[in-house]
Design a protein around this motif. Structure first.
Motif, PDB file in Angstrom:
ATOM      1  N   VAL A  91       0.825  -1.211   0.000  1.00 21.62           N
ATOM      2  CA  VAL A  91       0.000   0.000   0.000  1.00 21.62           C
ATOM      3  C   VAL A  91       0.858   1.260   0.000  1.00 21.62           C
ATOM      4  CG1 VAL A  91      -1.463   1.342   1.584  1.00 21.62           C
ATOM      5  CG2 VAL A  91      -2.101  -0.970   0.945  1.00 21.62           C
ATOM      6  N   THR A  92       2.017   1.187   0.636  1.00 21.62           N
ATOM      7  CA  THR A  92       2.890   2.359   0.681  1.00 21.62           C
ATOM      8  C   THR A  92       3.319   2.732  -0.742  1.00 21.62           C
ATOM      9  OG1 THR A  92       3.626   1.484   2.798  1.00 21.62           O
ATOM     10  CG2 THR A  92       4.869   3.325   1.901  1.00 21.62           C
ATOM     11  N   ASP A 194      -7.988   3.803   1.697  1.00 20.81           N
ATOM     12  CA  ASP A 194      -7.269   2.570   2.001  1.00 20.81           C
ATOM     13  C   ASP A 194      -8.287   1.529   2.476  1.00 20.81           C
ATOM     14  OD1 ASP A 194      -5.798   0.525   3.144  1.00 20.81           O
ATOM     15  OD2 ASP A 194      -4.397   1.844   4.188  1.00 20.81           O
TER      16      ASP A 194
HETATM   17  C1  LIG Z   1      -5.178  -0.030   6.869  1.00 21.40           C
HETATM   18  C2  LIG Z   1      -3.818  -0.548   6.510  1.00 21.40           C
HETATM   19  N1  LIG Z   1      -3.115   0.049   5.532  1.00 21.40           N
HETATM   20  C3  LIG Z   1      -1.885  -0.387   5.168  1.00 21.40           C
HETATM   21  C4  LIG Z   1      -1.314  -1.473   5.792  1.00 21.40           C
HETATM   22  C5  LIG Z   1       0.037  -1.972   5.352  1.00 21.40           C
HETATM   23  O1  LIG Z   1       0.673  -1.181   4.398  1.00 21.40           O
HETATM   24  P1  LIG Z   1       1.765  -1.827   3.416  1.00 21.40           P
HETATM   25  O2  LIG Z   1       1.028  -2.673   2.424  1.00 21.40           O
HETATM   26  O3  LIG Z   1       2.450  -0.683   2.794  1.00 21.40           O
HETATM   27  O4  LIG Z   1       2.681  -2.653   4.259  1.00 21.40           O
HETATM   28  C6  LIG Z   1      -2.027  -2.132   6.820  1.00 21.40           C
HETATM   29  C7  LIG Z   1      -1.516  -3.316   7.543  1.00 21.40           C
HETATM   30  O5  LIG Z   1      -0.598  -3.990   7.336  1.00 21.40           O
HETATM   31  C8  LIG Z   1      -3.295  -1.649   7.175  1.00 21.40           C
HETATM   32  O6  LIG Z   1      -3.999  -2.243   8.142  1.00 21.40           O
END
Ligand SMILES: Cc1ncc(COP(=O)(O)O)c(C=O)c1O
Length: 394
Positions: A91-92, A194
């Protein structure tokens, strides 16, 4: 035992056989890592076979278009039009792709979010202040909810982007996404929703929300394993935006290996960059298939019932519940802060009750469609035993 759900009364329990870990543990942690479907063994074996026997021809025969297919499979769970979802590693990275579509040097450079956002997302946007972005963070009052009115008030004519969670990871509070999106659109801002903690357990409909961007990963409620995240871009924006974080997969003619600036292709490849993560894409498909088959509506109905029961049991013991009591505002997790909850979590893990602990939340219990009501009860009985034994020891 008749008060509990059985495969006769709860058809979702038929899927238990698909998830090997369920026969060994009380697996109540789908907010973190959903159980692995046994189909992943075959999917990864087939991946290795393809690589071993087809070699580089695999790109043309299967791998190049795999990201498109997986994106569409994820999209069908959120009512996204075909080819509107690109796949990424996390997600980042999705935030970075979105950020790279905009310019922060003008007057409209404000980023509005709340302090219940997932920290990685916050860290990314905070860092963009070095890139002329201004961050406005709205604070929670109770550690569970986000003050919607205050968030809406912060979204103004100077706001460029509103990157917020649909469901809050700490408390499972469901944000009023529609109100946030409507306000953002009224003032010309865009929302990056998100949906990591919603898609697969809470219904998400990107079309009726009219959201600009939606992102998340497949490893939690979608049982897809680590390594695959998704980015939905509303089709009208998808045709216009030009991400600066780009690469040859986003080129109109990747195989021409042109020099000079990129000529963007259409979505979803337009929002991608370099070589894709084929093993993870292969591994996530069995989980996505099961979630599509089960259907989010049935998952949600069961989740509301089991999370309500967890709250009822916590209340009976006088433990603090850090999750909304209103089922309509509650996602798939119940965060319970019983006495000495961090240690209690460690002991639950030692007893094969698989949960996790987060600061300002407590122990997070996240039943999914494959959990029995007995497992819900047994998890709480295990906490009772742990606290009782510790009192004896003290
Ligand atoms: C709401 C939410 N966004 C993002 C993430 C993680 O982000 P990334 O995929 O960048 O590790 C999490 C949990 O791991 C989450 O609970």
């Amino acid at each position: 035992m008749s008060q509990y759900n059985t495969p006769m009364s709860d058809p979702l329990l038929h899927y238990r056989a698909e998830f090997p870990i369920l026969s060994r543990t009380n697996y109540m942690i789908s907010n973190s890592l959903g159980a692995m479907p046994r189909g992943v063994y075959d999917a990864l074996h087939a991946y290795a076979d393809t690589w071993a026997t087809r070699g580089v021809r695999a790109w043309q025969e299967r791998w190049w278009m795999l990201s498109l297919d997986v994106g569409n499979e994820i999209g069908s769970l959120m009512n996204a039009p075909a080819n509107s979802i690109s796949v990424h590693q996390n997600v980042t990275t999705c935030q970075a792709v979105v950020a790279s579509c905009f310019d922060f040097s003008g007057k409209r450079n404000k980023i509005v979010y709340d302090d219940m956002n997932f920290p990685s997302v916050m860290y990314f946007w905070e860092a963009q202040q070095r890139n002329s972005a201004r961050v406005h963070m709205v604070k929670t009052d109770d550690g569970i909810t986000v003050p919607t009115e205050r968030l809406l008030d912060a979204i103004d004519e100077r706001t460029l982007l509103v990157p917020v969670s649909h469901v809050i990871f700490r408390s499972a509070y469901i944000q009023d996404a529609k109100a946030i999106i409507d306000k953002a659109h009224k003032v010309g801002a865009h929302v990056v929703l998100d949906t990591f903690q919603s898609l697969g357990t809470v219904p998400v409909d990107v079309e009726s929300l009219n959201v600009d961007f939606a992102c998340g990963g497949v490893l939690k409620w979608l049982c897809g394993g680590p390594g695959v995240a998704y980015l939905y871009v509303r089709p009208d924006l998808g045709q216009k935006l030009e991400p600066k974080f780009t690469g040859w997969f986003a080129h109109q003619d990747s195989m021409a290996f042109e020099t000079g600036p990129i000529r963007y292709t259409d979505p979803p490849f337009r929002f991608m960059n370099g070589t894709t993560h084929i093993p993870s894409l292969e591994a996530c498909r069995p989980g996505l298939k099961i979630i599509r088959e089960v259907g989010v509506e049935r998952i949600r109905e069961k989740s509301k019932r089991q999370t309500a029961r967890l709250i009822e049991l916590a209340d009976q013991h006088g433990w603090r519940v850090n999750t909304p009591r209103d089922a309509e505002r509650r996602g798939g997790t119940v965060s319970i802060d019983m006495p000495d909850s961090e240690q209690a979590c460690r002991e639950l893990l030692a007893r094969d009750v698989i949960v996790d602990w987060r600061p300002k939340a407590g122990v997070r219990f996240s039943p999914h469609f494959y959990n029995t009501d007995e497992e819900v009860e047994a998890a709480i009985v295990a906490v009772e035993e742990i606290l009782r034994e510790r009192r004896v020891v003290v």
